[in-house]
Design a protein around this motif. Structure first.
Motif, PDB file in Angstrom:
ATOM      1  N   SER A  30       2.722   2.425   3.450  1.00 26.26           N
ATOM      2  CA  SER A  30       3.577   1.492   2.724  1.00 26.26           C
ATOM      3  C   SER A  30       3.240   0.045   3.063  1.00 26.26           C
ATOM      4  N   SER A  31       3.019  -0.230   4.334  1.00 28.13           N
ATOM      5  CA  SER A  31       2.665  -1.584   4.749  1.00 28.13           C
ATOM      6  C   SER A  31       1.320  -2.013   4.178  1.00 28.13           C
ATOM      7  N   ALA A  32       0.341  -1.119   4.207  1.00 26.02           N
ATOM      8  CA  ALA A  32      -0.984  -1.450   3.668  1.00 26.02           C
ATOM      9  C   ALA A  32      -0.933  -1.621   2.152  1.00 26.02           C
ATOM     10  N   TRP A  33      -0.082  -0.876   1.483  1.00 27.43           N
ATOM     11  CA  TRP A  33       0.038  -0.975   0.032  1.00 27.43           C
ATOM     12  C   TRP A  33       0.739  -2.274  -0.367  1.00 27.43           C
ATOM     13  N   ASN A  34       1.802  -2.635   0.366  1.00 25.84           N
ATOM     14  CA  ASN A  34       2.592  -3.811   0.010  1.00 25.84           C
ATOM     15  C   ASN A  34       1.965  -5.126   0.461  1.00 25.84           C
ATOM     16  N   ASN A  35       1.126  -5.093   1.483  1.00 33.16           N
ATOM     17  CA  ASN A  35       0.468  -6.307   1.985  1.00 33.16           C
ATOM     18  C   ASN A  35      -1.045  -6.087   2.056  1.00 33.16           C
ATOM     19  N   PRO A  36      -1.691  -5.927   0.913  1.00 33.64           N
ATOM     20  CA  PRO A  36      -3.125  -5.584   0.959  1.00 33.64           C
ATOM     21  C   PRO A  36      -3.996  -6.680   1.567  1.00 33.64           C
ATOM     22  N   ALA A  37      -3.549  -7.928   1.523  1.00 31.84           N
ATOM     23  CA  ALA A  37      -4.368  -9.014   2.074  1.00 31.84           C
ATOM     24  C   ALA A  37      -4.453  -8.943   3.597  1.00 31.84           C
ATOM     25  N   ARG A  38      -3.493  -8.314   4.245  1.00 27.74           N
ATOM     26  CA  ARG A  38      -3.478  -8.223   5.712  1.00 27.74           C
ATOM     27  C   ARG A  38      -4.111  -6.951   6.238  1.00 27.74           C
ATOM     28  N   HIS A  39      -4.386  -6.012   5.387  1.00 30.03           N
ATOM     29  CA  HIS A  39      -4.855  -4.704   5.841  1.00 30.03           C
ATOM     30  C   HIS A  39      -6.250  -4.396   5.300  1.00 30.03           C
ATOM     31  N   PHE A  40      -7.248  -4.983   5.934  1.00 28.64           N
ATOM     32  CA  PHE A  40      -8.642  -4.707   5.606  1.00 28.64           C
ATOM     33  C   PHE A  40      -9.364  -4.260   6.861  1.00 28.64           C
ATOM     34  N   MET A  41     -10.421  -3.486   6.684  1.00 27.76           N
ATOM     35  CA  MET A  41     -11.255  -3.100   7.818  1.00 27.76           C
ATOM     36  C   MET A  41     -12.690  -3.461   7.488  1.00 27.76           C
ATOM     37  N   GLY A  42     -13.470  -3.672   8.509  1.00 25.62           N
ATOM     38  CA  GLY A  42     -14.862  -4.031   8.334  1.00 25.62           C
ATOM     39  C   GLY A  42     -15.158  -5.391   8.947  1.00 25.62           C
ATOM     40  N   SER A  43     -16.321  -5.896   8.638  1.00 27.64           N
ATOM     41  CA  SER A  43     -16.745  -7.207   9.140  1.00 27.64           C
ATOM     42  C   SER A  43     -16.606  -8.235   8.027  1.00 27.64           C
ATOM     43  N   PRO A  44     -15.718  -9.217   8.205  1.00 26.54           N
ATOM     44  CA  PRO A  44     -15.570 -10.239   7.165  1.00 26.54           C
ATOM     45  C   PRO A  44     -16.897 -10.937   6.882  1.00 26.54           C
ATOM     46  N   PHE A  47     -18.971  -6.753   5.007  1.00 25.33           N
ATOM     47  CA  PHE A  47     -18.399  -5.663   4.217  1.00 25.33           C
ATOM     48  C   PHE A  47     -16.962  -5.450   4.655  1.00 25.33           C
ATOM     49  N   THR A  48     -16.039  -5.506   3.716  1.00 22.72           N
ATOM     50  CA  THR A  48     -14.634  -5.215   4.012  1.00 22.72           C
ATOM     51  C   THR A  48     -14.122  -4.183   3.022  1.00 22.72           C
ATOM     52  N   LEU A  49     -13.131  -3.451   3.461  1.00 22.84           N
ATOM     53  CA  LEU A  49     -12.571  -2.369   2.672  1.00 22.84           C
ATOM     54  C   LEU A  49     -11.068  -2.353   2.884  1.00 22.84           C
ATOM     55  N   PRO A  50     -10.279  -2.231   1.812  1.00 25.21           N
ATOM     56  CA  PRO A  50      -8.841  -2.136   2.019  1.00 25.21           C
ATOM     57  C   PRO A  50      -8.486  -0.803   2.698  1.00 25.21           C
ATOM     58  N   ARG A  51      -7.443  -0.833   3.496  1.00 20.91           N
ATOM     59  CA  ARG A  51      -7.055   0.364   4.245  1.00 20.91           C
ATOM     60  C   ARG A  51      -6.218   1.340   3.438  1.00 20.91           C
ATOM     61  N   PRO A  53      -6.451   2.945   0.549  1.00 19.36           N
ATOM     62  CA  PRO A  53      -7.006   4.188   0.006  1.00 19.36           C
ATOM     63  C   PRO A  53      -7.234   5.252   1.090  1.00 19.36           C
ATOM     64  N   LEU A  54      -7.695   4.823   2.251  1.00 18.39           N
ATOM     65  CA  LEU A  54      -7.890   5.750   3.354  1.00 18.39           C
ATOM     66  C   LEU A  54      -6.553   6.332   3.799  1.00 18.39           C
ATOM     67  N   TYR A  55      -5.545   5.479   3.927  1.00 23.05           N
ATOM     68  CA  TYR A  55      -4.223   5.949   4.333  1.00 23.05           C
ATOM     69  C   TYR A  55      -3.638   6.900   3.295  1.00 23.05           C
ATOM     70  N   ALA A  56      -3.858   6.601   2.012  1.00 21.85           N
ATOM     71  CA  ALA A  56      -3.359   7.480   0.958  1.00 21.85           C
ATOM     72  C   ALA A  56      -4.032   8.856   1.020  1.00 21.85           C
ATOM     73  N   LEU A  57      -5.351   8.863   1.240  1.00 20.97           N
ATOM     74  CA  LEU A  57      -6.050  10.147   1.364  1.00 20.97           C
ATOM     75  C   LEU A  57      -5.558  10.940   2.569  1.00 20.97           C
ATOM     76  N   MET A  58      -5.262  10.246   3.664  1.00 15.32           N
ATOM     77  CA  MET A  58      -4.752  10.940   4.841  1.00 15.32           C
ATOM     78  C   MET A  58      -3.380  11.545   4.562  1.00 15.32           C
ATOM     79  N   CYS A  59      -2.525  10.820   3.856  1.00 11.73           N
ATOM     80  CA  CYS A  59      -1.201  11.347   3.513  1.00 11.73           C
ATOM     81  C   CYS A  59      -1.303  12.536   2.559  1.00 11.73           C
ATOM     82  N   ILE A  60      -2.189  12.439   1.591  1.00 19.52           N
ATOM     83  CA  ILE A  60      -2.394  13.559   0.664  1.00 19.52           C
ATOM     84  C   ILE A  60      -2.903  14.783   1.412  1.00 19.52           C
TER      85      ILE A  60
END
Length: 82
Positions: A30-44, A47-51, A53-60
């Motif tokens: 929920s936090s990563a979905w509502n605040n996508p600008a704060r939840h990225f992984m990778g090297s600015p 390459f950066t990737l929002p978190r 989709p990964l969290y959604a796949l883990m929940c599914i």
């Protein structure tokens, strides 16, 4: 009879533990979905990737595994092979 009860207990325990893990993980999604600008992984800058989709796949995946555990428990109680 004892084998079926132990299988059902094992599967219900697995479903319960994973349900607790899912319950504690959903706020991260929920936090990563509502605040996508704060939840990225990778090297600015490289390459950066929002978190989310990964969290959604883990929940599914956790939800699907809970359903599988419950299906196995039901099958064990009904006398099928789990």
């Amino acid at each position: 009879m004892a084998r079926r009860l132990l299988l059902a207990l094992f599967n219900l325990t697995g479903a319960g533990i994973l349900a607790i893990a899912l319950w504690w993980f959903v706020p991260s999604l929920s936090s990563a979905w509502n605040n996508p600008a704060r939840h990225f992984m990778g090297s600015p800058g490289v390459f950066t990737l929002p978190r989310w989709p990964l969290y959604a796949l883990m929940c599914i995946g956790m939800a699907a595994t809970i359903l599988q555990f419950l299906t196995f428990a039901w099958s064990a109680l009904k006398g099928g092979k789990a």
